[in-house]
Write a protein that holds these residues in place. Sequence first.
Motif, PDB file in Angstrom:
ATOM      1  N   MET A 164       0.832  -1.212   0.000  1.00 44.62           N
ATOM      2  CA  MET A 164       0.000   0.000   0.000  1.00 44.62           C
ATOM      3  C   MET A 164       0.866   1.261   0.000  1.00 44.62           C
ATOM      4  SD  MET A 164      -3.191   1.091   0.324  1.00 44.62           S
ATOM      5  CE  MET A 164      -3.620   2.000   1.817  1.00 44.62           C
ATOM      6  N   LYS A 165       0.571   2.153  -0.937  1.00 44.66           N
ATOM      7  CA  LYS A 165       1.359   3.382  -0.983  1.00 44.66           C
ATOM      8  C   LYS A 165       0.900   4.347   0.110  1.00 44.66           C
ATOM      9  CE  LYS A 165       2.522   3.043  -5.829  1.00 44.66           C
ATOM     10  NZ  LYS A 165       2.482   3.624  -7.166  1.00 44.66           N
ATOM     11  N   GLU A 166       1.828   5.195   0.538  1.00 45.69           N
ATOM     12  CA  GLU A 166       1.458   6.242   1.501  1.00 45.69           C
ATOM     13  C   GLU A 166       1.163   7.507   0.724  1.00 45.69           C
ATOM     14  OE1 GLU A 166       4.182   6.922   4.780  1.00 45.69           O
ATOM     15  OE2 GLU A 166       4.275   4.776   5.144  1.00 45.69           O
ATOM     16  N   ASN A 167       0.212   8.295   1.232  1.00 49.19           N
ATOM     17  CA  ASN A 167      -0.133   9.507   0.525  1.00 49.19           C
ATOM     18  C   ASN A 167       0.304  10.729   1.329  1.00 49.19           C
ATOM     19  OD1 ASN A 167      -2.125  11.752  -0.372  1.00 49.19           O
ATOM     20  ND2 ASN A 167      -2.186  10.188  -1.975  1.00 49.19           N
ATOM     21  N   ILE A 168       1.158  11.547   0.726  1.00 52.65           N
ATOM     22  CA  ILE A 168       1.631  12.742   1.418  1.00 52.65           C
ATOM     23  C   ILE A 168       1.173  13.979   0.650  1.00 52.65           C
ATOM     24  CG2 ILE A 168       3.673  14.006   2.214  1.00 52.65           C
ATOM     25  CD1 ILE A 168       5.009  11.255   2.635  1.00 52.65           C
ATOM     26  N   LEU A 169       0.285  14.750   1.236  1.00 53.58           N
ATOM     27  CA  LEU A 169      -0.308  15.935   0.593  1.00 53.58           C
ATOM     28  C   LEU A 169      -0.784  15.625  -0.832  1.00 53.58           C
ATOM     29  CD1 LEU A 169       2.098  18.805   1.819  1.00 53.58           C
ATOM     30  CD2 LEU A 169      -0.065  18.082   2.822  1.00 53.58           C
ATOM     31  N   GLY A 170      -1.436  14.483  -0.964  1.00 53.64           N
ATOM     32  CA  GLY A 170      -2.036  14.149  -2.266  1.00 53.64           C
ATOM     33  C   GLY A 170      -1.132  13.376  -3.212  1.00 53.64           C
ATOM     34  N   ILE A 171       0.115  13.146  -2.809  1.00 50.68           N
ATOM     35  CA  ILE A 171       1.051  12.438  -3.689  1.00 50.68           C
ATOM     36  C   ILE A 171       1.362  11.053  -3.116  1.00 50.68           C
ATOM     37  CG2 ILE A 171       3.354  12.497  -4.749  1.00 50.68           C
ATOM     38  CD1 ILE A 171       1.432  14.738  -5.680  1.00 50.68           C
ATOM     39  N   ASP A 172       1.236  10.040  -3.946  1.00 49.39           N
ATOM     40  CA  ASP A 172       1.560   8.676  -3.513  1.00 49.39           C
ATOM     41  C   ASP A 172       3.063   8.487  -3.365  1.00 49.39           C
ATOM     42  OD1 ASP A 172      -1.026   7.762  -3.432  1.00 49.39           O
ATOM     43  OD2 ASP A 172      -1.022   7.028  -5.496  1.00 49.39           O
ATOM     44  N   VAL A 173       3.449   7.732  -2.342  1.00 51.59           N
ATOM     45  CA  VAL A 173       4.862   7.372  -2.170  1.00 51.59           C
ATOM     46  C   VAL A 173       4.945   5.869  -1.907  1.00 51.59           C
ATOM     47  CG1 VAL A 173       6.997   7.832  -0.901  1.00 51.59           C
ATOM     48  CG2 VAL A 173       5.300   9.645  -1.127  1.00 51.59           C
ATOM     49  N   THR A 174       5.858   5.208  -2.598  1.00 51.15           N
ATOM     50  CA  THR A 174       6.013   3.762  -2.487  1.00 51.15           C
ATOM     51  C   THR A 174       6.876   3.427  -1.263  1.00 51.15           C
ATOM     52  OG1 THR A 174       5.995   3.667  -4.894  1.00 51.15           O
ATOM     53  CG2 THR A 174       6.780   1.702  -3.761  1.00 51.15           C
ATOM     54  N   PRO A 175       6.360   2.608  -0.356  1.00 48.85           N
ATOM     55  CA  PRO A 175       7.107   2.353   0.883  1.00 48.85           C
ATOM     56  C   PRO A 175       8.099   1.189   0.788  1.00 48.85           C
ATOM     57  CG  PRO A 175       4.923   1.412   1.069  1.00 48.85           C
ATOM     58  CD  PRO A 175       5.034   1.963  -0.330  1.00 48.85           C
ATOM     59  N   LEU A 176       8.660   0.926  -0.389  1.00 47.27           N
ATOM     60  CA  LEU A 176       9.575  -0.215  -0.526  1.00 47.27           C
ATOM     61  C   LEU A 176      11.016   0.234  -0.339  1.00 47.27           C
ATOM     62  CD1 LEU A 176       8.073  -1.909  -3.748  1.00 47.27           C
ATOM     63  CD2 LEU A 176       7.520  -2.369  -1.352  1.00 47.27           C
ATOM     64  N   ALA A 195       2.937   7.369 -11.901  1.00 51.33           N
ATOM     65  CA  ALA A 195       4.150   6.541 -11.917  1.00 51.33           C
ATOM     66  C   ALA A 195       3.871   5.203 -11.239  1.00 51.33           C
ATOM     67  CB  ALA A 195       5.286   7.271 -11.211  1.00 51.33           C
ATOM     68  N   THR A 196       4.675   4.211 -11.596  1.00 54.60           N
ATOM     69  CA  THR A 196       4.542   2.889 -10.978  1.00 54.60           C
ATOM     70  C   THR A 196       5.150   2.907  -9.578  1.00 54.60           C
ATOM     71  OG1 THR A 196       5.113   2.129 -13.206  1.00 54.60           O
ATOM     72  CG2 THR A 196       4.822   0.423 -11.503  1.00 54.60           C
ATOM     73  N   TYR A 197       6.330   3.538  -9.479  1.00 53.50           N
ATOM     74  CA  TYR A 197       7.041   3.620  -8.201  1.00 53.50           C
ATOM     75  C   TYR A 197       7.389   5.078  -7.923  1.00 53.50           C
ATOM     76  CZ  TYR A 197       7.865  -1.292  -9.418  1.00 53.50           C
ATOM     77  OH  TYR A 197       7.709  -2.605  -9.782  1.00 53.50           O
ATOM     78  N   GLN A 198       6.968   5.577  -6.754  1.00 50.23           N
ATOM     79  CA  GLN A 198       7.348   6.933  -6.335  1.00 50.23           C
ATOM     80  C   GLN A 198       8.325   6.759  -5.177  1.00 50.23           C
ATOM     81  OE1 GLN A 198       4.122   5.901  -6.622  1.00 50.23           O
ATOM     82  NE2 GLN A 198       3.027   7.300  -7.948  1.00 50.23           N
ATOM     83  N   ILE A 199       9.612   6.900  -5.456  1.00 47.92           N
ATOM     84  CA  ILE A 199      10.587   6.614  -4.406  1.00 47.92           C
ATOM     85  C   ILE A 199      10.786   7.826  -3.479  1.00 47.92           C
ATOM     86  CG2 ILE A 199      11.776   4.785  -5.685  1.00 47.92           C
ATOM     87  CD1 ILE A 199      13.920   6.842  -6.431  1.00 47.92           C
ATOM     88  N   PRO A 200      10.926   7.560  -2.161  1.00 49.15           N
ATOM     89  CA  PRO A 200      11.097   8.660  -1.200  1.00 49.15           C
ATOM     90  C   PRO A 200      12.523   9.201  -1.233  1.00 49.15           C
ATOM     91  CG  PRO A 200      11.076   6.553  -0.048  1.00 49.15           C
ATOM     92  CD  PRO A 200      10.882   6.232  -1.502  1.00 49.15           C
ATOM     93  N   ASP A 201      12.787  10.131  -2.147  1.00 47.78           N
ATOM     94  CA  ASP A 201      14.152  10.590  -2.398  1.00 47.78           C
ATOM     95  C   ASP A 201      14.622  11.633  -1.378  1.00 47.78           C
ATOM     96  OD1 ASP A 201      16.250  12.318  -3.491  1.00 47.78           O
ATOM     97  OD2 ASP A 201      16.083  11.158  -5.304  1.00 47.78           O
ATOM     98  N   GLY A 202      13.716  12.484  -0.909  1.00 50.85           N
ATOM     99  CA  GLY A 202      14.159  13.572  -0.030  1.00 50.85           C
ATOM    100  C   GLY A 202      13.952  13.256   1.444  1.00 50.85           C
ATOM    101  N   ILE A 203      14.833  13.768   2.288  1.00 48.41           N
ATOM    102  CA  ILE A 203      14.728  13.527   3.729  1.00 48.41           C
ATOM    103  C   ILE A 203      13.399  14.080   4.257  1.00 48.41           C
ATOM    104  CG2 ILE A 203      16.003  15.659   4.369  1.00 48.41           C
ATOM    105  CD1 ILE A 203      16.290  12.341   6.244  1.00 48.41           C
ATOM    106  N   GLY A 204      12.892  15.147   3.624  1.00 43.54           N
ATOM    107  CA  GLY A 204      11.614  15.734   4.040  1.00 43.54           C
ATOM    108  C   GLY A 204      10.466  14.743   3.924  1.00 43.54           C
ATOM    109  N   VAL A 205      10.544  13.846   2.946  1.00 49.81           N
ATOM    110  CA  VAL A 205       9.485  12.848   2.757  1.00 49.81           C
ATOM    111  C   VAL A 205       9.496  11.853   3.920  1.00 49.81           C
ATOM    112  CG1 VAL A 205       8.592  11.055   1.202  1.00 49.81           C
ATOM    113  CG2 VAL A 205       9.637  13.110   0.251  1.00 49.81           C
ATOM    114  N   ILE A 206      10.689  11.522   4.391  1.00 45.00           N
ATOM    115  CA  ILE A 206      10.820  10.598   5.531  1.00 45.00           C
ATOM    116  C   ILE A 206      10.240  11.249   6.788  1.00 45.00           C
ATOM    117  CG2 ILE A 206      12.481   9.217   6.883  1.00 45.00           C
ATOM    118  CD1 ILE A 206      12.447   8.651   3.821  1.00 45.00           C
TER     119      ILE A 206
END
Length: 237
Positions: free
Chosen positions: A1-13, A58-69
């Motif tokens: 299940m993807k996480e949603n941050i301010l309307g944007i999906d993020v892949t938790p893998l 996108a298929t995979y939205q990777i958490p690239d920035g520390i702010g996303v964490i």
Amino acid sequence: MKENILGIDVTPLDYGELISSIMKDIDQGRKAFIVAINPEKIMKAQKDPDLKKLLNRATYQIPDGIGVIIASKLKGGNIRSRVTGIDLMMKLCQKASQNNKSVFLYGAKPEVVEEARNRLIKQFPGLRVAGVIHGYENDQEKILSTINLAKPDILFVGLGSPRQEYWILENMDKLNVHIFQGVGGSFDVISGNLKRAPEALQKIGLEWFYRLIKEPWRWRRQLVLVSFLYRVLLKRA
Ligand code: UDP
């Protein structure tokens, strides 16, 4: 299940899970699109519905920035470590070299993308680089036909954001490629033209600080982290 941050999906893998999922995509003949998510893109998408739709497609939205964490933590989510575009790219190249899959590099200045190719082959002996095209080529037909002739398994696109994401979405269906990853300025780093922060700084989440010192003109882009976290907190309240 993807996480949603301010309307944007993020892949938790994490890296390992992503790599095996992506390899499965290749082996089962599926197309996949990887996009790196950071606070800057999430904030831009708040005012730009097209960008929001694009990121969520996108298929995979990777958490690239520390702010996303940090945002995931604040929201009680499960994303605990960064997956950076460049590290995922390097791991995909390593995996490709071990599994006889081919890669293609599109983007950056001509001498930069050539040098990136040379360094990748040096680092991952046996890596099949099916071709490279620099990012200042204007003939779209030529770009598409060159990539289609090379038939790479993985295409890395480094045109900067969000240009590379729009380019991928517009051309995905026309291309004989399985995996598309937008990699921003990664070819500049791989070629040795741009240094990344020392690993110690990366580990404690201060890579942004190093970039601020090295590329001070980016400060405006980084300021967005503050308003991003503020919005995440407001939404939570
Ligand atoms: N670039 C390109 N074609 C262009 C404009 C930019 O290939 O018309 C390349 C540029 O050479 C650099 C990358 O796109 O390698 C942009 O890197 P940046 O770090 O700005 O990416 P972002 O942070 O926007 O993802």
